[in-house]
Every structure is written in structure tokens, then in C-alpha cells.
Design a protein around this motif. Structure first.
Motif, mmCIF file in Angstrom:
data_model
loop_
_atom_site.group_PDB
_atom_site.id
_atom_site.type_symbol
_atom_site.label_atom_id
_atom_site.label_comp_id
_atom_site.label_asym_id
_atom_site.label_seq_id
_atom_site.Cartn_x
_atom_site.Cartn_y
_atom_site.Cartn_z
ATOM 1 N N UNK A 1 0.798 -1.231 0.000
ATOM 2 C CA UNK A 1 0.000 0.000 0.000
ATOM 3 C C UNK A 1 0.829 1.278 0.000
ATOM 4 N N UNK A 2 2.127 1.170 0.297
ATOM 5 C CA UNK A 2 2.952 2.371 0.426
ATOM 6 C C UNK A 2 4.204 2.282 -0.445
ATOM 7 N N UNK A 3 4.652 3.437 -0.915
ATOM 8 C CA UNK A 3 5.905 3.537 -1.663
ATOM 9 C C UNK A 3 7.017 3.750 -0.640
ATOM 10 N N UNK A 4 7.860 2.757 -0.474
ATOM 11 C CA UNK A 4 8.911 2.827 0.547
ATOM 12 C C UNK A 4 10.128 3.581 0.036
ATOM 13 N N UNK A 5 10.731 4.364 0.920
ATOM 14 C CA UNK A 5 11.972 5.049 0.571
ATOM 15 C C UNK A 5 12.881 5.128 1.787
ATOM 16 N N UNK B 1 10.603 -3.526 -2.591
ATOM 17 C CA UNK B 1 11.386 -2.499 -3.294
ATOM 18 C C UNK B 1 11.436 -1.207 -2.479
ATOM 19 N N UNK B 2 12.588 -0.568 -2.484
ATOM 20 C CA UNK B 2 12.778 0.685 -1.748
ATOM 21 C C UNK B 2 13.450 1.711 -2.657
ATOM 22 N N UNK B 3 12.928 2.923 -2.685
ATOM 23 C CA UNK B 3 13.583 4.021 -3.397
ATOM 24 C C UNK B 3 14.707 4.550 -2.510
ATOM 25 N N UNK B 4 15.879 4.713 -3.099
ATOM 26 C CA UNK B 4 17.054 5.162 -2.336
ATOM 27 C C UNK B 4 17.326 6.621 -2.673
ATOM 28 N N UNK B 5 17.173 7.477 -1.675
ATOM 29 C CA UNK B 5 17.301 8.923 -1.875
ATOM 30 C C UNK B 5 18.649 9.401 -1.354
ATOM 31 N N UNK B 6 19.519 9.856 -2.249
ATOM 32 C CA UNK B 6 20.851 10.297 -1.828
ATOM 33 C C UNK B 6 21.073 11.793 -2.047
ATOM 34 N N UNK C 1 8.991 5.981 12.635
ATOM 35 C CA UNK C 1 8.745 5.178 13.837
ATOM 36 C C UNK C 1 7.573 4.224 13.680
ATOM 37 N N UNK C 2 6.660 4.489 12.739
ATOM 38 C CA UNK C 2 5.506 3.606 12.569
ATOM 39 C C UNK C 2 5.643 2.659 11.375
ATOM 40 N N UNK C 3 6.865 2.556 10.819
ATOM 41 C CA UNK C 3 7.093 1.615 9.722
ATOM 42 C C UNK C 3 7.202 0.196 10.285
ATOM 43 N N UNK C 4 6.589 -0.745 9.573
ATOM 44 C CA UNK C 4 6.604 -2.131 10.039
ATOM 45 C C UNK C 4 7.226 -3.046 8.991
ATOM 46 N N UNK C 5 8.223 -3.812 9.448
ATOM 47 C CA UNK C 5 8.834 -4.820 8.585
ATOM 48 C C UNK C 5 7.990 -6.085 8.564
#
Length: 606
Positions: free
Chosen positions: A412-416, A440-445, A470-474
Motif C-alpha cells: 500500500x505504500x511507496x517505501x523510501x 522495493x525501496x527508493x534510495x534517496x541520496x 517510527x511507525x514503519x513495520x517490517x
């Protein structure tokens, strides 16, 4: 009348030395640079004449003349443009590109190390004459001065400048060619004609050589596209916009309808060296019926496309249009909107059809597009969001947001995740766990990346979520959630003791299994993330822009058991220090006392 000898500034001497002992294999570009300067001088005069009708004094047959003298070994270029006063010559020719500036010094050092293009970097076209000449003389007369000016130098350290009697407006530059045989070809008729055709064919004014016009005076933007090759566009761009490199791409636009205009736009390969300085001005050249009106018309292009060079020729505009009227001119507003749409459309095509070329564009100008998304609280989001690309953990390639969403499945969410480098981010414990899960995770540099996503809020209804929130769940399983709740309840007092030691360094300490395989992690609550705090640290009011930090401790890591066993002993504070400081290090923050951290770490290892 004034006559003085002057010494070049130190940086100017260094640059001239590089010119004289030229690092260029392509020596012939000197003529292009001097013709471009002549063209600009006439443009400036014509612009002044729009409001100062007497300035031309009957001399309105604008032209550029080239002559050679084989016996004297000289090449001379004349234009009847604006000319210069004594002070203007001293200011503009005695120094180069604000030679005392930090930018100039840094890039001059880079030029000496890597043989980069000095002319393109600094816009010092006049001095390109020293590539082929061991002496340059020029005379100039401005309509704003009763006297003319003569300037001369051999480029080695000094120059002479003096007032002279002169009635002829314009500038004459004479190059005394070096004696080496390789320079003799620049005295040949065929060579002069060849260079003009190659580099300056589309200069707006007639170029005369031996009483013959040797350039095409029909503007390139009025020619049939079928007649033009990439080489034509490239040479016009370099001659007109003073760039050494070919453009990355061009857009040739002819519009008919309610508003008719021609536009020729160029996306450069590199940002201008002064792009981030106050001296840089954005905008396109503006013409009406082939007549130059303005050099930098800001109204024609949005700020986030300010790296684009080019021109617009609209026959229905008045020659005497003022900047105040420009801001309210409905035709220009319509043209600006059309150009913006066209640029976005062409960028989208490039992204689809030539990903590598688009990545090249993105690496140079992506920050401007991201700033456009942020501007006005995301007002331009819908227009620009499909131009955004970010490195992804999926095959370590650049991806669009649409490509990410198309692969999301039931997520449901776009992870970064934000970080200072790709390698550092990829080695984070959470990233290792997410990779195992196939997420998948977007890597922001880039420092402004997270601000861009914050301004957007979502893409196609999918919210952006930082894995450092703090509310991200693996682990989404209910069973695991209940298990961790029980562990947290059992160790509530332990967490309170950790918080008492850390005091206001963190707002909370919690048991958390959503931080990957690491022992601890620093998380953020609220609108300001950890990465945002680092970016805002150097700005005014930094103390007000702090992230609300949470120290998360992994109950499945061996160090958690050591922490429990050390409760009530002298090692307890040392383990707390290790957990907190390693969390800081993982997120790229400095630690307060590295020496104490190492001592505590060594104690624990023993």
C-alpha cells in the motif's frame, strides 16, 4: 587624454597563460568566439535603440567585417555594435569572469588539472584570440563617449589602455598571429570562409569578407526542419549561447493558430558554471519578425527549467514592448504555457525512448525539476511527477514512480530511505531484511529528495513511507505484533531506565522488531525526518527544526539480552551508550564522544 599601463590580476594571468600555451587542439574556435562577441555587441546596440532613437546616428546597416593581411600576419574583426567606454574596457577586459570569486578560482584549478574547457566554463571568448595570436590590439568607440579607446597586450601580464580620437562607433580587434607555420592557414581566404560557415553561419548579421557576405542571414529557426542537420543546431547553439559543448538535445517548435511563433530550445550538457550564483539570469531570447528585443525574458520559461537556453520569435509582438508590459502580456503567457508543455512532453519521450540519455540529463538537471515539484507546496506536482526518477533497490537502477507502483502488488505504500551514499544505505540492517522480503525501496541520496516526496505526499493514491519512520513495520503479522507487545510490556521499566540515561537525546526508547538485523536504530516521529534535520542543520532556526527521535532496540538481537543482564551493573550505561551511538552512526549523525564509545565497545567485546 588618459593612457595607462595595467597589470592583470593573478587569476587572469593564470588563465591567459593557459590560453597562450594553449591546451586546445582545436585552435580554430577563436574566430567563432570573436564573431559571437561582435554579434552580441550589435544586439545590445539594437536593444538600446528601441528607446534611444538617436543612438544609431544614421549608422543602422549592422554588419561584421573580417579582413586579413598576410604580410603583417594579422586577422581583423570589426563590428558596428555598441562599443565600449574607457571604464567598460578596463572593467571587462582587464579582469576575467569576476576573477576574485571563489567559483572562478576553484574552476581554474580544475581546468589546470583536467584540461577542461576554459572558454565554455568562464565565457572568456575575447581571450581565445591568444590561442593563435601573440598580441591583440583593439580600438572601440561607444556612443556614450566622446573619445575612443585603444587596448593592447601580449597576454603575458600587462596591458595598455588609452583614450584616442575616434568618431566611428563599434569595435575593431586585430590579432597578430604567432609565427609558427601552423597558424598561417588562418590568413587564407578559404580558411576564413570555412570557419564562418562551420561555426558562425547562422549569426544574425551579415559577415563580410572581401566585400562578400559569407554567412547565411536567414535565421535557423525560420528554416524548414528538413534542411537542418544536428550539426547545424549544434553550431548555432555554441555560437549563440557561448558553450563549448554540443547541446544534449534541442527542440525546434513552429506553432500556428491564434498565436504564431517559432521557438528553438537547447538543453545543455552541463550547468553553466555560475548557475548557482546571483549573477546568473534565466530566460529565453525574445524576437519579433527576426528582430532581437530582449536577451533574458524570464516570463517565457518557469524557474525549474532555467537551465534551458533558447529563443522565441513572435511576429505579433511590438518592438517597443517593455518588461512591465511583458509581465501582463497574454500572448507571452500563452507561449510560456505551451513551451512548458512541450518541454515536459519531450522529456517524457526521452525518458521512454532513451533512458541512458535521460539519466545523463537527470544527473545534471534533476535537482531543478525536483525543486519545481516542491515549489508552491507541490502545485506543479501533477505536471512534473512523471519526470522524476530515483535509484531503486530493484536491480539498483533508476526507476520512475509509475514503474515502482506497477510492481507494488498488494503493498500500500511507496517505501523510501534517505542517506548520504548508495553503498551506505544498501548496507543498512533494514534494507537487508527488506531485500529478503522482496520489497522495493527508493534510495534517496540527494539532500532535497525527501523534501520533494514530502511536498508530493503521494503518487497515484499511494503514500510515501520512510523505512526510518517510527511507525514503519517490517513484519505485518498479528502474531508477531502481539509477541513484541508482550516483550515491550515485560521490559517497560528497562526501557525507562535507558531513557533516563539518554535524557533529552531521544524522546522515546522502545522495543521494536521492525529495524532489521541490527541491535538498534534511530527512528523519527512527526513531519521532520532524520535526513531533513541534517539538511536543515546549517540553516537559520536549526534548533527549531529537529526530528523527534526514537531509539528502537531489537529484542531479537544478542545485545538486548546483554542489556537486560547488565541492569544494575556498571556495564549498563556502557551498553546504552553503544546502542545509542551505533544508531547515530547508522543514520549518518556524528557521535558526541568517539573515544568513550570505543572504550565502551572494547569493554563489551572483552
Amino acid at each position: 587624454m588618459k593612457k595607462e599601463s595595467r597589470v592583470f590580476r593573478a587569476e587572469t594571468k593564470e588563465l591567459l597563460n593557459l590560453m597562450i600555451h594553449s591546451i586546445y587542439t582545436n585552435k580554430e574556435i577563436f574566430l567563432r568566439e570573436l564573431i559571437s562577441n561582435a554579434n552580441d555587441a550589435i544586439d545590445k546596440l539594437k536593444f538600446k535603440a528601441l528607446t534611444e532613437t538617436d543612438i544609431l546616428d544614421g549608422d543602422d546597416n549592422f554588419r561584421i567585417e573580417i579582413s586579413v593581411d598576410k604580410e603583417a600576419r594579422t586577422v581583423t574583426i570589426f563590428d558596428n555594435g555598441i562599443g565600449m567606454t574607457f571604464d567598460e574596457v578596463d572593467d571587462n577586459i582587464g579582469t576575467i569572469a569576476k576573477s576574485g570569486s571563489k567559483i572562478f578560482k576553484e574552476q581554474l584549478e580544475e581546468a589546470k588539472k583536467n584540461d577542461v574547457d576554459i572558454i565554455g566554463q568562464f565565457g572568456v571568448g575575447f581571450y581565445s584570440g591568444f590561442i593563435v595570436a601573440d598580441k591583440i590590439e583593439f580600438t572601440t568607440k561607444s556612443p556614450y563617449s566622446e573619445k575612443g579607446v585603444r587596448w593592447s597586450s601580449d597576454g603575458t601580464g600587462e596591458y595598455e589602455i588609452e583614450e584616442i580620437e575616434s568618431k566611428k562607433r563599434g569595435t575593431t580587434i586585430t590579432l597578430h598571429l604567432k609565427e609558427d607555420e601552423e597558424y598561417a592557414e588562418f590568413l587564407e581566404d578559404w580558411k576564413i570562409k570555412d570557419l564562418v560557415k562551420k561555426y558562425s553561419n547562422y549569426i544574425r548579421y551579415e559577415i563580410y569578407f572581401k566585400d562578400e557576405v559569407i554567412n547565411s542571414t536567414k535565421p535557423i529557426w525560420k528554416k524548414d526542419k528538413k534542411e537542418l542537420k544536428d550539426e547545424d543546431y549544434n553550431e548555432f547553439y555554441k555560437a549563440t549561447f557561448h558553450d563549448w559543448n554540443d547541446p544534449l538535445m534541442h527542440i525546434n517548435l513552429k506553432v500556428q493558430g491564434n498565436i504564431e511563433y517559432n521557438s528553438l530550445l537547447f538543453i545543455p550538457k552541463k550547468l553553466p558554471f555560475d548557475f548557482y550564483t546571483k549573477s546568473f539570469k534565466r530566460g529565453l531570447q525574445l524576437y519579433t519578425k527576426n528582430v532581437f528585443i530582449m536577451d533574458k525574458c524570464e516570463e517565457l520559461i518557469p524557474e525549474y527549467f532555467s537551465f534551458i537556453s533558447g529563443l522565441v520569435d513572435c511576429d505579433s509582438l511590438s518592438l517597443n514592448i517593455s518588461r512591465e508590459i511583458l509581465q501582463q502580456n497574454s500572448e507571452l503567457q500563452a507561449i510560456s504555457k505551451n513551451l512548458e508543455k512541450k518541454i515536459i512532453s519531450e522529456f517524457e519521450k526521452l525518458l521512454k525512448n532513451d533512458r541512458e540519455k535521460y539519466i545523463e540529463l537527470w544527473k545534471e538537471f534533476g535537482r531543478n525539476i525536483k525543486a519545481g515539484v516542491q515549489d508552491m507546496f507541490g502545485m506543479n506536482k501533477e505536471k512534473l511527477q512523471d519526470l522524476l526518477i530515483f535509484t531503486s533497490s530493484y536491480e539498483d537502477k533508476y526507476v520512475t514512480l509509475k514503474e515502482y507502483v506497477d510492481r507494488m502488488g498488494e503493498n500500500k505504500e511507496i517505501l523510501f530511505v534517505s542517506g548520504e551514499s548508495l553503498d551506505m544505505v544498501k548496507s543498512l540492517p533494514k534494507m537487508e531484511k527488506l531485500k529478503e522480503q522482496g520489497r522495493e525501496v527508493l534510495i534517496l541520496t540527494d539532500k532535497i529528495d525527501e523534501f520533494t516526496l514530502t511536498a508530493m505526499m503521494n503518487y497515484e493514491g499511494k503514500d510515501f513511507k520512510s523505512i526510518n519512520s517510527s511507525d514503519f513495520k517490517l513484519d505485518e503479522s498479528k502474531e508477531k505484533e502481539e509477541e513484541i507487545k508482550k516483550i515491550a510490556e515485560d521490559n517497560k521499566t528497562l526501557m525507562e531506565k535507558v531513557k533516563d540515561i539518554l535524557k533529552d537525546k531521544v524522546s522515546e526508547v522502545e522495543v521494536n522488531n521492525n529495524i532489521g538485523n541490527g541491535a538498534s536504530s534511530l527512528l523519527a516521529k512527526g513531519p521532520i525526518s532524520l535526513e531533513m534535520e541534517k539538511v536543515l542543520a546549517d540553516m537559520p532556526g536549526a534548533e527549531m527544526n529537529k526530528a523527534i527521535k526514537v531509539l528502537a532496540i531489537n529484542p531479537e538481537h544478542g545485545l538486548f539480552e546483554k542489556l537486560k543482564l547488565a541492569e544494575g551493573t556498571e556495564n549498563f550505561e556502557k551498553i546504552v551508550d553503544i546502542l545509542y551511538n551505533q544508531a547515530l552512526i547508522l543514520e549518518g549523525f556524528p557521535i558526541d564522544n568517539p573515544v568513550q564509545f570505543i572504550k565502551n565497545l572494547n569493554t563489551l567485546i572483552k
